[in-house]
Design a protein around this motif. Structure first.
Motif, PDB file in Angstrom:
ATOM      1  N   ASP A 114      10.969  -1.455  -2.878  1.00  0.00           N
ATOM      2  CA  ASP A 114      10.658  -0.274  -2.062  1.00  0.00           C
ATOM      3  C   ASP A 114      11.472   0.910  -2.580  1.00  0.00           C
ATOM      4  O   ASP A 114      12.573   1.179  -2.118  1.00  0.00           O
ATOM      5  CB  ASP A 114      11.045  -0.548  -0.600  1.00  0.00           C
ATOM      6  CG  ASP A 114      10.801   0.643   0.319  1.00  0.00           C
ATOM      7  OD1 ASP A 114       9.791   1.335   0.120  1.00  0.00           O
ATOM      8  OD2 ASP A 114      11.630   0.877   1.221  1.00  0.00           O
ATOM      9  N   GLY A 115      10.918   1.615  -3.425  1.00  0.00           N
ATOM     10  CA  GLY A 115       9.931   1.476  -4.430  1.00  0.00           C
ATOM     11  C   GLY A 115      10.034   2.790  -5.149  1.00  0.00           C
ATOM     12  O   GLY A 115      10.945   3.027  -5.915  1.00  0.00           O
ATOM     13  N   PRO A 122       6.072   1.380  -1.131  1.00  0.00           N
ATOM     14  CA  PRO A 122       6.486   0.066  -1.634  1.00  0.00           C
ATOM     15  C   PRO A 122       5.579  -0.379  -2.781  1.00  0.00           C
ATOM     16  O   PRO A 122       4.379  -0.123  -2.760  1.00  0.00           O
ATOM     17  CB  PRO A 122       6.331  -0.837  -0.414  1.00  0.00           C
ATOM     18  CG  PRO A 122       5.271  -0.183   0.412  1.00  0.00           C
ATOM     19  CD  PRO A 122       5.482   1.298   0.210  1.00  0.00           C
ATOM     20  N   THR A 123       6.161  -1.040  -3.762  1.00  0.00           N
ATOM     21  CA  THR A 123       5.416  -1.328  -4.993  1.00  0.00           C
ATOM     22  C   THR A 123       5.085  -2.804  -5.163  1.00  0.00           C
ATOM     23  O   THR A 123       3.972  -3.232  -4.907  1.00  0.00           O
ATOM     24  CB  THR A 123       6.195  -0.805  -6.208  1.00  0.00           C
ATOM     25  OG1 THR A 123       7.538  -1.313  -6.162  1.00  0.00           O
ATOM     26  CG2 THR A 123       6.238   0.719  -6.197  1.00  0.00           C
ATOM     27  N   ASP A 147       0.868  -1.172   0.000  1.00  0.00           N
ATOM     28  CA  ASP A 147       0.000   0.000   0.000  1.00  0.00           C
ATOM     29  C   ASP A 147       0.905   1.221   0.000  1.00  0.00           C
ATOM     30  O   ASP A 147       1.583   1.514   0.993  1.00  0.00           O
ATOM     31  CB  ASP A 147      -0.894  -0.011   1.238  1.00  0.00           C
ATOM     32  CG  ASP A 147      -1.990   1.044   1.201  1.00  0.00           C
ATOM     33  OD1 ASP A 147      -1.723   2.164   0.719  1.00  0.00           O
ATOM     34  OD2 ASP A 147      -3.110   0.758   1.654  1.00  0.00           O
ATOM     35  N   ILE A 148       0.957   1.925  -1.145  1.00  0.00           N
ATOM     36  CA  ILE A 148       1.846   3.087  -1.225  1.00  0.00           C
ATOM     37  C   ILE A 148       1.312   4.260  -0.434  1.00  0.00           C
ATOM     38  O   ILE A 148       2.057   5.194  -0.108  1.00  0.00           O
ATOM     39  CB  ILE A 148       2.105   3.509  -2.689  1.00  0.00           C
ATOM     40  CG1 ILE A 148       0.813   3.904  -3.383  1.00  0.00           C
ATOM     41  CG2 ILE A 148       2.812   2.414  -3.459  1.00  0.00           C
ATOM     42  CD1 ILE A 148       1.033   4.495  -4.763  1.00  0.00           C
ATOM     43  N   GLY A 149       0.011   4.239  -0.102  1.00  0.00           N
ATOM     44  CA  GLY A 149      -0.547   5.310   0.717  1.00  0.00           C
ATOM     45  C   GLY A 149      -0.142   5.198   2.171  1.00  0.00           C
ATOM     46  O   GLY A 149       0.243   6.186   2.804  1.00  0.00           O
ATOM     47  N   SER A 150      -0.210   3.989   2.708  1.00  0.00           N
ATOM     48  CA  SER A 150       0.148   3.784   4.118  1.00  0.00           C
ATOM     49  C   SER A 150       1.612   3.426   4.293  1.00  0.00           C
ATOM     50  O   SER A 150       2.102   3.341   5.427  1.00  0.00           O
ATOM     51  CB  SER A 150      -0.712   2.673   4.721  1.00  0.00           C
ATOM     52  OG  SER A 150      -0.458   1.437   4.083  1.00  0.00           O
ATOM     53  N   HIS A 151       2.343   3.171   3.164  1.00  0.00           N
ATOM     54  CA  HIS A 151       3.763   2.815   3.193  1.00  0.00           C
ATOM     55  C   HIS A 151       3.984   1.508   3.967  1.00  0.00           C
ATOM     56  O   HIS A 151       4.913   1.389   4.768  1.00  0.00           O
ATOM     57  CB  HIS A 151       4.600   3.942   3.809  1.00  0.00           C
ATOM     58  CG  HIS A 151       4.344   5.284   3.211  1.00  0.00           C
ATOM     59  ND1 HIS A 151       4.839   5.643   1.975  1.00  0.00           N
ATOM     60  CD2 HIS A 151       3.607   6.345   3.661  1.00  0.00           C
ATOM     61  CE1 HIS A 151       4.439   6.886   1.692  1.00  0.00           C
ATOM     62  NE2 HIS A 151       3.692   7.326   2.695  1.00  0.00           N
ATOM     63  N   THR A 152       3.117   0.536   3.720  1.00  0.00           N
ATOM     64  CA  THR A 152       3.191  -0.723   4.446  1.00  0.00           C
ATOM     65  C   THR A 152       3.075  -1.917   3.506  1.00  0.00           C
ATOM     66  O   THR A 152       2.599  -1.807   2.377  1.00  0.00           O
ATOM     67  CB  THR A 152       2.074  -0.833   5.502  1.00  0.00           C
ATOM     68  OG1 THR A 152       0.801  -0.684   4.861  1.00  0.00           O
ATOM     69  CG2 THR A 152       2.231   0.230   6.582  1.00  0.00           C
ATOM     70  N   VAL A 174      15.477  -3.154  -2.514  1.00  0.00           N
ATOM     71  CA  VAL A 174      14.674  -4.359  -2.343  1.00  0.00           C
ATOM     72  C   VAL A 174      14.833  -4.823  -0.903  1.00  0.00           C
ATOM     73  O   VAL A 174      15.953  -4.941  -0.403  1.00  0.00           O
ATOM     74  CB  VAL A 174      15.118  -5.475  -3.310  1.00  0.00           C
ATOM     75  CG1 VAL A 174      14.341  -6.761  -3.042  1.00  0.00           C
ATOM     76  CG2 VAL A 174      14.909  -5.030  -4.756  1.00  0.00           C
ATOM     77  N   VAL A 175      13.719  -5.076  -0.242  1.00  0.00           N
ATOM     78  CA  VAL A 175      13.735  -5.478   1.164  1.00  0.00           C
ATOM     79  C   VAL A 175      13.280  -6.931   1.264  1.00  0.00           C
ATOM     80  O   VAL A 175      12.319  -7.337   0.616  1.00  0.00           O
ATOM     81  CB  VAL A 175      12.795  -4.578   1.997  1.00  0.00           C
ATOM     82  CG1 VAL A 175      12.692  -5.080   3.430  1.00  0.00           C
ATOM     83  CG2 VAL A 175      13.294  -3.140   1.981  1.00  0.00           C
ATOM     84  N   GLU A 176      13.993  -7.709   2.076  1.00  0.00           N
ATOM     85  CA  GLU A 176      13.630  -9.108   2.315  1.00  0.00           C
ATOM     86  C   GLU A 176      13.018  -9.231   3.707  1.00  0.00           C
ATOM     87  O   GLU A 176      13.620  -8.823   4.706  1.00  0.00           O
ATOM     88  CB  GLU A 176      14.862 -10.008   2.194  1.00  0.00           C
ATOM     89  CG  GLU A 176      14.549 -11.488   2.381  1.00  0.00           C
ATOM     90  CD  GLU A 176      15.785 -12.374   2.249  1.00  0.00           C
ATOM     91  OE1 GLU A 176      15.655 -13.593   2.458  1.00  0.00           O
ATOM     92  OE2 GLU A 176      16.871 -11.820   1.952  1.00  0.00           O
ATOM     93  N   LEU A 177      11.812  -9.802   3.757  1.00  0.00           N
ATOM     94  CA  LEU A 177      11.108  -9.996   5.019  1.00  0.00           C
ATOM     95  C   LEU A 177      10.956 -11.482   5.306  1.00  0.00           C
ATOM     96  O   LEU A 177      10.955 -12.312   4.395  1.00  0.00           O
ATOM     97  CB  LEU A 177       9.714  -9.359   4.967  1.00  0.00           C
ATOM     98  CG  LEU A 177       9.611  -7.885   4.604  1.00  0.00           C
ATOM     99  CD1 LEU A 177       8.141  -7.484   4.472  1.00  0.00           C
ATOM    100  CD2 LEU A 177      10.301  -7.013   5.639  1.00  0.00           C
ATOM    101  N   ASP A 178      10.790 -11.824   6.571  1.00  0.00           N
ATOM    102  CA  ASP A 178      10.457 -13.190   6.948  1.00  0.00           C
ATOM    103  C   ASP A 178       8.988 -13.439   6.616  1.00  0.00           C
ATOM    104  O   ASP A 178       8.113 -12.685   7.039  1.00  0.00           O
ATOM    105  CB  ASP A 178      10.713 -13.403   8.443  1.00  0.00           C
ATOM    106  CG  ASP A 178      10.478 -14.835   8.863  1.00  0.00           C
ATOM    107  OD1 ASP A 178       9.299 -15.223   9.027  1.00  0.00           O
ATOM    108  OD2 ASP A 178      11.465 -15.575   9.014  1.00  0.00           O
TER     109      ASP A 178
END
Length: 242
Positions: free
Chosen positions: A219-220, A205-206, A167-172, A226-230
């Motif tokens: 991100d973006g 983030p895209t 969500d590019i509006g909430s940046h999440t 580029v972010v890596e998450l669990d």
């Protein structure tokens, strides 16, 4: 910068002899006034790839450039107007997920100078549509995500049926489980409505996808990384600068 040309991104791929000077495509912008943007694009890049005997059983060739031809066009399904379609993903059952912005077009005033969303109201309509294409006749089977998104952008569904969204509006970035005709948030990464370049922050983030136990996020628009998450917890694992 308006909703009419927000997705004017242009991507090219071609091989190049590494011993020669690096080619650059001039312009790299969306404005019609730029007449030189294609001047350095390889001429043979416009030609369809020739048949290859090794792949004949896998590839369906056609005469259209880039091997794509339009089979159908939909602006509404079951009388339901799609609005701005920003993301697509396939479900394990073969259905199609459509990520949409029904009433929140991203215009020039969507963000302030610090990339903070100006209208901090969630979208009241369903933004995720699950669609079954039966003999090219689309039917909406689920409408999901009311009052949960600000400006949707990217979507992905894994083999377990979990949905991942940006969500590019909430940046999440979020992971969702689907229960019947509703979704429940498993985790959220980023600080809601707060853009930033640091750890545990995103800025518009895209795209998002899952590979094994990791979720990768582009991100973006602001951070260029580029972010890596669990995949199970949403915790940050690594950041890769572009």
């Amino acid at each position: 910068m308006g909703s009419g040309d927000e997705m004017c991104n242009y991507y090219i791929m071609f091989w190049w002899d590494a011993s020669l000077p690096k080619p650059e495509v001039a312009g790299q912008v969306c404005w019609d006034s730029n007449t030189d943007a294609m001047s350095k694009y390889p001429v043979d890049g416009w030609e369809p790839m020739p048949p290859n005997a090794k792949f004949d059983d896998l590839v369906h060739y056609n005469t259209e450039p880039f091997g794509v031809s339009q089979e159908a066009f939909y602006s509404e399904i079951d009388g339901f107007k799609l609005g701005q379609v920003v993301g697509l993903a396939f479900c394990p059952n073969g259905h199609l997920l459509v990520f949409r912005r029904p009433a929140s077009a991203m215009g020039t005033n969507a963000f302030d100078s610090n990339n903070v969303l100006t209208n901090k109201t969630t979208i009241s309509e369903a933004v995720i549509l699950e669609i079954n294409f039966n003999a090219h006749t689309p039917k909406i089977t689920k409408r999901l995500g009311e009052n949960k998104f600000y400006l949707p952008h990217g979507i992905y569904m894994d083999s377990e049926g979990y949905i991942y969204t940006t969500d590019i509006g909430s940046h999440t970035v979020s992971k969702w489980s689907v229960y019947g005709n509703s979704i429940s948030q498993v985790w959220e990464a980023g600080v809601e409505l707060q853009p930033g370049p640091g750890k545990d922050e995103f800025c518009k983030p895209t795209a998002v996808t899952r590979v094994k136990d990791s979720v990768f996020v582009t991100d973006g628009y602001c951070n260029n990384r580029v972010v890596e998450l669990d995949a199970n917890t949403g915790q940050w694992k690594f950041r890769r600068p572009w």
